[in-house]
Design a protein around this motif. Structure first.
Motif, PDB file in Angstrom:
ATOM      1  N   GLU A 249      14.807  15.157   5.348  1.00 18.50           N
ATOM      2  CA  GLU A 249      13.365  15.367   5.529  1.00 18.50           C
ATOM      3  C   GLU A 249      13.051  16.170   6.794  1.00 18.50           C
TER       4      GLU A 249
ATOM      5  N   ILE B 267      20.010   6.661   8.911  1.00 18.74           N
ATOM      6  CA  ILE B 267      18.692   6.090   9.199  1.00 18.74           C
ATOM      7  C   ILE B 267      18.854   4.974  10.230  1.00 18.74           C
TER       8      ILE B 267
ATOM      9  N   ARG C 202      15.436  -1.999   9.907  1.00 15.38           N
ATOM     10  CA  ARG C 202      16.459  -1.070   9.447  1.00 15.38           C
ATOM     11  C   ARG C 202      17.024  -1.431   8.072  1.00 15.38           C
TER      12      ARG C 202
ATOM     13  N   SER D 144       5.759  12.033   8.877  1.00 17.43           N
ATOM     14  CA  SER D 144       7.048  12.722   9.000  1.00 17.43           C
ATOM     15  C   SER D 144       7.944  12.456   7.793  1.00 17.43           C
ATOM     16  N   SER D 145       7.656  11.418   7.052  1.00 18.61           N
ATOM     17  CA  SER D 145       8.419  11.135   5.830  1.00 18.61           C
ATOM     18  C   SER D 145       7.558  11.520   4.636  1.00 18.61           C
TER      19      SER D 145
ATOM     20  N   GLU E  12      23.689  -1.342  18.069  1.00 13.47           N
ATOM     21  CA  GLU E  12      22.844  -0.298  18.667  1.00 13.47           C
ATOM     22  C   GLU E  12      23.666   0.975  18.674  1.00 13.47           C
TER      23      GLU E  12
ATOM     24  N   TRP F  15      23.939  -3.550  10.442  1.00  9.97           N
ATOM     25  CA  TRP F  15      23.214  -2.673  11.364  1.00  9.97           C
ATOM     26  C   TRP F  15      22.360  -3.452  12.356  1.00  9.97           C
TER      27      TRP F  15
ATOM     28  N   GLY G 253      12.559   6.278  18.469  1.00  5.42           N
ATOM     29  CA  GLY G 253      11.423   5.446  18.033  1.00  5.42           C
ATOM     30  C   GLY G 253      11.296   5.462  16.524  1.00  5.42           C
ATOM     31  N   PRO G 254      10.068   5.556  16.005  1.00  2.00           N
ATOM     32  CA  PRO G 254       9.888   5.488  14.552  1.00  2.00           C
ATOM     33  C   PRO G 254      10.557   6.652  13.803  1.00  2.00           C
ATOM     34  N   ALA G 255      10.817   7.746  14.504  1.00  7.71           N
ATOM     35  CA  ALA G 255      11.433   8.888  13.807  1.00  7.71           C
ATOM     36  C   ALA G 255      12.879   8.606  13.413  1.00  7.71           C
TER      37      ALA G 255
ATOM     38  N   PHE H  23      13.663   6.566  11.439  1.00 12.66           N
ATOM     39  CA  PHE H  23      13.609   6.246  10.008  1.00 12.66           C
ATOM     40  C   PHE H  23      13.343   7.485   9.139  1.00 12.66           C
ATOM     41  N   VAL H  24      13.224   8.628   9.779  1.00 14.52           N
ATOM     42  CA  VAL H  24      13.054   9.871   9.010  1.00 14.52           C
ATOM     43  C   VAL H  24      14.423  10.310   8.531  1.00 14.52           C
ATOM     44  N   ARG H  25      14.564  10.494   7.227  1.00 14.04           N
ATOM     45  CA  ARG H  25      15.874  10.863   6.674  1.00 14.04           C
ATOM     46  C   ARG H  25      16.267  12.274   7.103  1.00 14.04           C
TER      47      ARG H  25
ATOM     48  N   ALA I 162       6.810   1.463  10.305  1.00 12.08           N
ATOM     49  CA  ALA I 162       6.765   2.070  11.638  1.00 12.08           C
ATOM     50  C   ALA I 162       6.795   3.574  11.420  1.00 12.08           C
ATOM     51  N   PRO I 163       5.701   4.124  10.888  1.00 13.81           N
ATOM     52  CA  PRO I 163       5.739   5.539  10.516  1.00 13.81           C
ATOM     53  C   PRO I 163       5.703   6.475  11.721  1.00 13.81           C
ATOM     54  N   SER I 164       6.516   7.512  11.639  1.00 14.45           N
ATOM     55  CA  SER I 164       6.414   8.604  12.599  1.00 14.45           C
ATOM     56  C   SER I 164       5.351   9.543  12.035  1.00 14.45           C
TER      57      SER I 164
ATOM     58  N   PRO J 142      12.151   1.940   5.540  1.00  7.07           N
ATOM     59  CA  PRO J 142      11.550   1.301   6.729  1.00  7.07           C
ATOM     60  C   PRO J 142      10.435   2.112   7.385  1.00  7.07           C
ATOM     61  N   PHE J 143      10.365   3.435   7.079  1.00  7.95           N
ATOM     62  CA  PHE J 143       9.305   4.235   7.710  1.00  7.95           C
ATOM     63  C   PHE J 143       7.923   3.715   7.347  1.00  7.95           C
TER      64      PHE J 143
ATOM     65  N   LEU K 222      12.197  -2.280  15.710  1.00  6.73           N
ATOM     66  CA  LEU K 222      12.752  -1.310  14.760  1.00  6.73           C
ATOM     67  C   LEU K 222      14.062  -1.813  14.151  1.00  6.73           C
TER      68      LEU K 222
END
Lengths: 587, 217
Positions: free
Chosen positions: B29, B65, A9, A229-230, B187, B183, B20-22, B24-26, A18-20, A14-15, A5
């Protein structure tokens, strides 16, 4: 293992890599045949395609078969993958494309063709079919682009023509029986080519007939969907209410290649809508078809669903509204005004040119719709038009200007911030339509016509005019009516870095000029008008519509004569089988 | 009888982890994401009025993000009779990958009033906590840092005003100081938001922004 991940970044969105998501079904460890469905555009576009979703769940439902998804990377991600030596991975199992038995690609748009090649290469699969062997997956294509397959014929092992609900179970069954036994690739392709609706380019052309689902009610439809989720382009539950179109607009590829009209019953639409809304939690329901207002059970479905939709706070969207009072009434009833704008596509500036297109909308209907839109509280009216239609004259362009002026006056009359948005594009003559013989307007001439309209409206402050890049329309016209020679130019363009060119800001005309030059292909030879006696590269594909019918329609277009909409009392005689309106004798 | 009359809306404070992948959820959103989660769990949401009704959701402090949130918070209007009803819902079955519902409390006051500080874990690859501390403590951002301590090869910072404080600026500062290229070397995880307890020099208790929070199963 997926991509780290931390490495994603810095990418744009980036989603995508690696989509949620919610609702992803578990992998079937016992599967003996693994498909990867590859969408040759970014995640949020691919996730919006209902057909892709239907086929995903259909494959998932087949015993012994499993399926995963992959999407083309945006150029920044492609650069990252190449720099790190990472392959393009599937979303679910994080597997490189190379590790699947079959990679199925949907060809929705010509400007995605180079993305197909980039994705295959990143997935570890040779882009040329002739370079693949037993170590590689079979690479098959479906979707509208598969119906004029020759430009992409060197890159695919097989094309699956028509409705996937019919084809995929048969193809999967054949592969389940033979692929695990190590059957020779050539032999396997030979067996595939004997299935109706499958075209294997390596075995030469033969007449291939498009497969058609006769009964949409009985056809597979998923009872679950994956919820990202996006945000995605069409972020909603989509329910296909019918397939095909009865209107016969002469420029429309889908209108001619998805015939006949097959409706899903009201009961089934209601059942699917309820089930998918409650299981996914989506707040919008879209009724999908080529012309949703033509769905004969629309009011029945809305009456049935409305109370529960109100209760759940779910709104309804209806793409593809027609310019008529019924559409407007429907928009009011669905409270689409909450979105602030309503879109109509008159397409042509005068009744004459609309008759050429067989669009059959009168000036008076457009005027009434303009006033009705603003009177109903909508803030913005969007109007779509196209230029470059055969027989187009100066007065047709003036007609577009006049319609926009009238809409502008209507907007002003109702006051506030009401405005008109005009979207212009150039006709792309598509195979299998009556306009397949038409000339694609040169980018220069096209730009001149588009600018003429834009300049004429420049003084109107409440009218915004935008137009689709005419070079893109021209290129689409060349690619869609191309043969295998054009495929060489596509390969060159891919090598020169053409990617994601359906996104206008990514389009680089210079790359394509160079690609045609390197391939020794003259795009003009494909953009020109064709004679009725000339063989066409897609002649061997039988989409079900008689060539004689297309010829009649082409002649009628040139004479400005219309053909009535398909219906119980008005069969145009297109020749499509399993059509409820078909009659054997022609007028 | 309309649902609104059967169940008047209860403003619920929802605690959740974003991992995890979340990551990247803005931030913006999250309202539709959670609206869908609640609908899937069978709950009805309170809608706003006006031309464009939408679920009544208030977000906690924004998270950039790529940053993990261990105990994020948002307020949502739900038509439920009590918090217990929420605790019984099968959250694991309705959460998208990377979102974990942790617990609920009744929302008392606005989130912006209930939260005045946040706790952040920060580790820079190939850099010790002392080096990072030395660099950050000389920057203007340090004025917002209320407490700090070393932890797991990195630093735990408690900073004030999480609605205004920019975690991005923290990374920019490290970049300017030459400690990180961006970034990719950093971490970061927000461990929680709440009110700073001056006596303990810490954010306590982390999950209870106010009132008694209940844990989801």
């Amino acid at each position: 293992m997926g991509y780290p991940l931390s490495a994603l970044r810095g990418l744009k969105d980036p989603f995508r890599y690696a989509p949620s998501e919610w609702g992803v079904p578990p992998l079937k460890e016992e599967a003996r045949l693994r498909w990867c469905l590859l969408f040759p555009d970014v995640y949020e576009v691919g996730m919006s395609y209902l057909g892709f979703s239907i086929l995903y769940w259909l494959l998932k439902s087949l015993p012994g078969v499993d399926v995963e998804r992959a999407y083309a990377p945006w150029p920044d991600a492609e650069e990252l993958l190449r720099r790190r030596g990472w392959p393009l991975l599937s979303v679910e199992g994080k597997r490189p494309l190379l590790e699947f038995d079959v990679v199925g690609v949907t060809l929705q748009h010509e400007m995605n063709y180079t993305n197909v090649l980039a994705s295959l290469d990143l997935g570890g699969i040779p882009v040329l079919s002739s370079r693949r062997d037993e170590r590689h997956p079979l690479v098959v294509a479906g979707g509208p682009g598969a119906l004029h397959p020759e430009p992409m014929a060197d890159f695919f092992d097989a094309f699956l023509l028509g409705d996937g609900e019919e084809l995929l179970p048969e193809v999967s069954q054949l592969l389940l029986e033979h692929r695990p036994k190590g059957t020779d690739r050539g032999e396997l392709l030979g067996m595939l080519s004997r299935l109706e609706g499958v075209y294997v380019p390596a075995l030469g052309r033969r007449r291939v007939r498009r497969r058609v689902v006769a009964d949409l009610d009985g056809a597979f439809y998923p009872d679950r969907l994956i919820v990202p989720s996006s945000p995605i382009v069409h972020d909603r539950v989509s329910v296909e209410v019918f397939r095909g179109c009865s209107r016969g607009c002469r420029f429309c590829l889908a209108g001619f290649t998805t015939r006949p009209v097959r409706e899903r019953s009201a009961g089934r639409v209601v059942e699917i809508s309820r089930r998918l809304l409650s299981s996914t939690g989506w707040e919008e329901l879209g009724f999908l078809s080529l012309s949703s207002c033509d769905y004969s059970s629309l009011m029945e479905v809305l009456d049935e669903l409305s109370p529960s939709l109100r209760e759940m706070g779910v709104r309804v969207s209806l793409p593809s509204l027609r310019v008529d009072a019924f559409s407007l009434e429907l928009a009011r009833r669905l409270d689409l005004g909450r979105k602030g704008s309503l879109t109509f596509a008159p397409e042509g500036g005068t009744e004459r040119i609309r008759d050429v297109m067989n669009k059959q909308v009168t000036d008076e209907e457009i005027r009434r719709a303009d006033r009705g839109v603003f009177a109903s509280g909508f803030e913005r009216l969007k109007l779509y038009f196209m230029v470059g239609v055969p027989t187009e004259t100066e007065s047709d362009l003036e007609g577009i200007v006049e319609i926009a002026r009238e809409a502008s006056r209507a907007a002003r009359a109702f006051g506030g911030r009401r405005s008109v948005s005009l979207s212009l594009a150039t006709l792309v003559p598509k195979p299998h339509t009556p306009f397949q013989w038409a000339e694609a307007l040169s980018p220069e001439e096209s730009r001149e016509r588009l600018l003429r309209v834009k300049r004429a409206l420049s003084g109107l402050r409440n009218v915004q005019v935008s137009y689709h890049d005419p070079r893109l329309s021209y290129l689409e016209g060349v690619l869609c009516r191309g043969d295998r020679e054009v495929g060489r130019a596509i390969l060159q363009a891919y090598r020169l870095g053409a990617r994601m060119e359906a996104w206008e800001d990514r389009f680089d005309a210079g790359i394509w000029d160079r690609a045609f030059e390197l391939a020794g292909v003259d795009p003009l030879a494909y953009a020109r008008g064709r004679g009725l006696d000339e063989p066409l590269p897609w002649d061997f594909v039988d989409v079900g519509v008689d060539r004689a019918f297309l010829e009649r329609e082409w002649r009628k277009a040139l004479e400005g004569r219309t053909t009535p909409r398909c219906g119980p009392l008005s069969c145009g005689g297109c020749g499509v089988l399993v059509c409820p309106y078909r009659r054997s004798s022609l007028p | 009888m309309p649902l609104q009359e059967v169940f008047p809306a209860l403003m619920v404070r929802c605690f959740f982890a974003k991992w995890g992948p979340a990551v990247f959820v803005r931030h913006v959103e999250l309202p539709p994401l959670f609206s869908r989660v609640f609908r899937r769990a069978g709950f009805s949401l309170e809608m706003t009025g006006g031309m464009s009704p939408h679920p009544r959701v208030s977000l906690g402090p924004p998270l950039p993000i790529g940053v993990v949130g261990c105990a994020e918070v948002l307020d949502v209007g739900l038509r439920v009779s009590s918090l217990e009803e929420l605790l019984l819902a099968p959250w694991r079955e309705v959460e998208p990958l990377g979102i974990s519902v942790l617990g609920f409390s009744e929302a008392v006051g606005r989130l912006s009033e209930a939260i005045d500080s946040a706790e952040v874990f920060l580790r820079v690859s190939s850099r010790g906590p002392e080096e990072v501390l030395a660099s950050l403590s000389s920057s203007g951002l340090w004025r917002s840092v209320l407490s700090h301590r070393p932890c797991g090869g990195g630093l735990v910072l408690v900073h004030q005003d999480p609605f205004g404080f920019s975690l991005r600026a923290l990374v920019d500062e490290l970049r300017t100081a030459g400690l990180a290229s961006g970034w990719e070397d950093v971490e970061m995880a927000r461990r929680g938001c709440g009110r700073f307890d001056g006596a303990f020099r810490a954010l306590l208790p982390r999950l209870r922004v106010d009132g008694g929070s209940r844990w989801a199963r």
